[in-house]
Motif scaffolding. Structure first.
Motif, PDB file in Angstrom:
ATOM      1  N   TYR A  54       0.838  -1.106  -0.037  1.00 21.87           N
ATOM      2  CA  TYR A  54      -0.014   0.008   0.080  1.00 21.87           C
ATOM      3  C   TYR A  54       0.604   1.308  -0.209  1.00 21.87           C
ATOM      4  O   TYR A  54       0.668   2.127  -0.748  1.00 21.87           O
ATOM      5  CB  TYR A  54      -1.048   0.018   1.356  1.00 21.87           C
ATOM      6  CG  TYR A  54      -1.675   1.366   1.244  1.00 21.87           C
ATOM      7  CD1 TYR A  54      -2.714   1.725   0.645  1.00 21.87           C
ATOM      8  CD2 TYR A  54      -1.154   2.362   2.513  1.00 21.87           C
ATOM      9  CE1 TYR A  54      -3.507   3.001   0.499  1.00 21.87           C
ATOM     10  CE2 TYR A  54      -1.866   3.439   2.623  1.00 21.87           C
ATOM     11  CZ  TYR A  54      -2.805   3.638   1.874  1.00 21.87           C
ATOM     12  OH  TYR A  54      -3.361   5.126   1.949  1.00 21.87           O
ATOM     13  N   PHE A  55       1.917   1.547   0.816  1.00 20.85           N
ATOM     14  CA  PHE A  55       2.467   2.623   1.180  1.00 20.85           C
ATOM     15  C   PHE A  55       3.553   2.752  -0.114  1.00 20.85           C
ATOM     16  O   PHE A  55       3.629   3.881  -0.633  1.00 20.85           O
ATOM     17  CB  PHE A  55       3.515   2.536   2.311  1.00 20.85           C
ATOM     18  CG  PHE A  55       2.540   2.691   3.617  1.00 20.85           C
ATOM     19  CD1 PHE A  55       1.898   3.908   3.802  1.00 20.85           C
ATOM     20  CD2 PHE A  55       2.303   1.709   4.294  1.00 20.85           C
ATOM     21  CE1 PHE A  55       1.171   3.649   4.947  1.00 20.85           C
ATOM     22  CE2 PHE A  55       1.536   1.695   5.496  1.00 20.85           C
ATOM     23  CZ  PHE A  55       0.908   2.835   5.993  1.00 20.85           C
ATOM     24  N   ASP A  56       3.946   1.744  -0.809  1.00 18.38           N
ATOM     25  CA  ASP A  56       4.667   1.856  -2.139  1.00 18.38           C
ATOM     26  C   ASP A  56       3.787   2.350  -3.185  1.00 18.38           C
ATOM     27  O   ASP A  56       4.124   3.317  -3.811  1.00 18.38           O
ATOM     28  CB  ASP A  56       5.206   0.589  -2.483  1.00 18.38           C
ATOM     29  CG  ASP A  56       6.443  -0.015  -1.608  1.00 18.38           C
ATOM     30  OD1 ASP A  56       7.034   0.848  -0.846  1.00 18.38           O
ATOM     31  OD2 ASP A  56       6.740  -1.355  -1.730  1.00 18.38           O
ATOM     32  N   ALA A  57       2.430   1.952  -3.254  1.00 19.05           N
ATOM     33  CA  ALA A  57       1.582   2.442  -4.152  1.00 19.05           C
ATOM     34  C   ALA A  57       1.314   4.089  -3.930  1.00 19.05           C
ATOM     35  O   ALA A  57       1.171   4.781  -4.979  1.00 19.05           O
ATOM     36  CB  ALA A  57       0.235   1.553  -4.037  1.00 19.05           C
ATOM     37  N   ILE A  58       1.122   4.431  -2.673  1.00 17.38           N
ATOM     38  CA  ILE A  58       0.872   5.839  -2.250  1.00 17.38           C
ATOM     39  C   ILE A  58       1.942   6.800  -2.933  1.00 17.38           C
ATOM     40  O   ILE A  58       1.823   7.674  -3.439  1.00 17.38           O
ATOM     41  CB  ILE A  58       0.654   5.925  -0.959  1.00 17.38           C
ATOM     42  CG1 ILE A  58      -0.741   5.298  -0.465  1.00 17.38           C
ATOM     43  CG2 ILE A  58       0.726   7.329  -0.395  1.00 17.38           C
ATOM     44  CD1 ILE A  58      -2.038   5.959  -1.027  1.00 17.38           C
ATOM     45  N   GLU A  59       3.233   6.177  -2.425  1.00 17.90           N
ATOM     46  CA  GLU A  59       4.355   6.912  -2.824  1.00 17.90           C
ATOM     47  C   GLU A  59       4.469   7.073  -4.268  1.00 17.90           C
ATOM     48  O   GLU A  59       4.869   8.006  -4.994  1.00 17.90           O
ATOM     49  CB  GLU A  59       5.650   6.149  -2.231  1.00 17.90           C
ATOM     50  CG  GLU A  59       6.974   7.124  -2.347  1.00 17.90           C
ATOM     51  CD  GLU A  59       8.199   6.342  -1.644  1.00 17.90           C
ATOM     52  OE1 GLU A  59       9.467   6.745  -1.938  1.00 17.90           O
ATOM     53  OE2 GLU A  59       8.022   5.473  -0.887  1.00 17.90           O
ATOM     54  N   LYS A  60       4.181   5.971  -5.144  1.00 19.58           N
ATOM     55  CA  LYS A  60       4.313   6.133  -6.422  1.00 19.58           C
ATOM     56  C   LYS A  60       3.553   6.882  -7.136  1.00 19.58           C
ATOM     57  O   LYS A  60       3.934   7.714  -7.930  1.00 19.58           O
ATOM     58  CB  LYS A  60       4.226   4.527  -7.066  1.00 19.58           C
ATOM     59  CG  LYS A  60       4.420   4.471  -8.401  1.00 19.58           C
ATOM     60  CD  LYS A  60       4.313   2.756  -9.165  1.00 19.58           C
ATOM     61  CE  LYS A  60       4.445   2.833 -10.378  1.00 19.58           C
ATOM     62  NZ  LYS A  60       4.099   1.454 -10.851  1.00 19.58           N
TER      63      LYS A  60
END
Length: 441
Positions: A75-81
């Motif tokens: 999730y946090f990788d997706a948000i950052e991306k």
């Protein structure tokens, strides 16, 4: 990882996230291998259970556990991306494992509102001039004299008067029915302190030990006790005993008894004046902060995420519930309608959320940050307030769920200090304030 973003609104984004089978497959294999070693099934040796049997018996459990883990890891990788700034935890509306070996889940993400900060420096705010009157000091002296008094059993036939203590049994009735939470036996009513309300106490004046009485009291809608607010209650009262106060003389010895380091009554009066002035100054500071925040909110209109408002409302309800529990009540027993309470708190919750966004925006522009000395001062303030050691306070704030709200509070205080320093205060006459005795009551 494949991400599809849908813009549901300016503040809410729908993310459909697909993880490849190269990521999902090993995670499932690891989970099945683990459960194979741990479980026992009749007819199979531990660790030798066929995959198909495991899937039939534990497939749903494994998918739920692995799905939750994959969400947390991605999730946090997706948000950052996608360069999003979420303000609350996402709402995961669906997730599944398609036959192609991938894992797909949908996250509803509420993001930080974008707005142009308008006027915030030099806000004009009315500032009442607060002073301590001689009457307030005298009232405080009388209150101390009252606290130092000795209680003695009243003589036979003594009529209850102001400053007496009446020992009573009472039972409240509403619409003819006894209120189980509004009753007590051998209850001490300190006449003049109004802890049970001014009307309740005044009805006791003139009664004597052994008297029984019945009277009605209509409580205002904003009465602090929700059990009584807005109701007409009939009280059945039995006076069991009456005690009178024998007050000490107001002299230098009295001052020493109150505060050993003082030597005269005049010194005690000065000490009281200083303390009352500090209390008023602290209250004024909070009042000015409220006025500044109201101005900021009025000058900077913008929408806030509804789920963040809902979270704030839930926190307010939780605080109300805790306050009721301390009185042995619940929402139901206190006659509180939850839907009405939510509606009543909605506007306040919106303002709190807006206020926090505004303060953080100002902090970002003005580069206002929390320093170690701010944290130490915060610790010391709590230690002084609750008579704790610094080590005890620091030990309490070791947990993340305790330190983060504390840090946020300190940060907001620092930002408000900045805004207060920048504000333009217009001095006005203070409204008439209650005496110290009335305030305590």
């Amino acid at each position: 990882m494949e991400i599809v973003v849908e813009h549901l609104s300016d503040l809410t984004k729908k993310l459909t996230i697909t993880l490849p089978k190269e990521t999902v497959g090993p995670a499932l294999e690891k989970a099945y291998a683990k459960i194979n070693k741990e479980v026992k099934l009749k007819g199979f040796r531990r660790g030798k259970i066929p995959q198909s049997v495991l899937e039939n018996n534990f497939g749903a459990q494994i998918q739920a556990e692995v799905g939750e883990k994959l969400v947390q890891e991605s999730y946090f990788d997706a948000i950052e991306k996608e360069k999003l700034e979420p303000v609350v935890h996402p709402e995961i509306t669906e997730h599944n494992f398609p036959e192609d070996g991938t894992f797909v889940y949908v996250a509803l993400v509420d993001i930080k509102p974008q707005f142009e900060l308008k006027e915030y420096k030099g806000l004009e705010v009315e500032k009442p001039v607060v002073t301590v009157s001689d009457e307030e000091v005298e009232n405080e002296i009388k209150l101390l004299q009252r606290h130092q008094a000795v209680l003695q059993t009243a003589e036979e036939g003594h009529a209850i008067a102001m400053d007496d203590v009446a020992i009573v049994d009472f039972q409240g009735f509403h619409n003819g029915k006894a209120m189980k939470e509004v009753r007590n036996e051998n209850f001490s009513v300190d006449i003049g302190m109004h802890r049970l309300g001014k009307d309740f106490e005044e009805k006791l004046l003139g009664l004597k030990k052994g008297d029984k009485t019945l009277y009605e009291i209509t409580f205002p809608a904003d009465y602090p006790n929700p059990l009584l607010a807005g109701k007409t209650v009939e009280f059945k009262v039995d006076v069991k005993d009456v005690k009178v106060r024998v007050k000490p003389e107001l002299d230098d010895e009295f001052a020493k008894d109150i505060k050993p380091e003082l030597t005269t009554l005049e010194e005690l009066k000065k000490d009281i004046r200083d303390r009352l002035q500090k209390t008023k100054d602290d209250a004024l500071k909070g009042d000015l902060d409220d006025k500044i925040m109201h101005k900021l909110i009025d000058l900077n209109p913008f929408e806030v995420p509804q789920r963040l408002v809902n979270y704030e409302i839930q926190e307010m309800l939780k605080q109300t519930e805790e306050n009721l529990k301390r009185s042995g009540l619940s929402f139901e027993s206190a006659g509180i309608n939850l839907e009405e309470l939510v509606e009543k708190n909605k506007e306040v919750a919106v303002k709190r959320v807006k206020g926090d966004f505004l303060l953080k925006k100002i902090a970002e522009i003005e580069e206002i940050k929390i320093a170690d000395e701010d944290i130490q001062r915060g610790y010391q303030r709590i230690a002084d307030q609750y008579r704790m050691t610094l080590d005890e306070v620091k030990k309490y704030f070791k947990r993340r769920e305790e330190i983060l709200p504390f840090m946020n509070e300190l940060h907001n205080e620092k930002i408000l200090n900045f805004l207060r320093e920048q504000a333009k205060f217009i001095e006005v006459a203070a409204a008439t304030e209650p005496s110290a005795a009335q305030a305590e009551a």
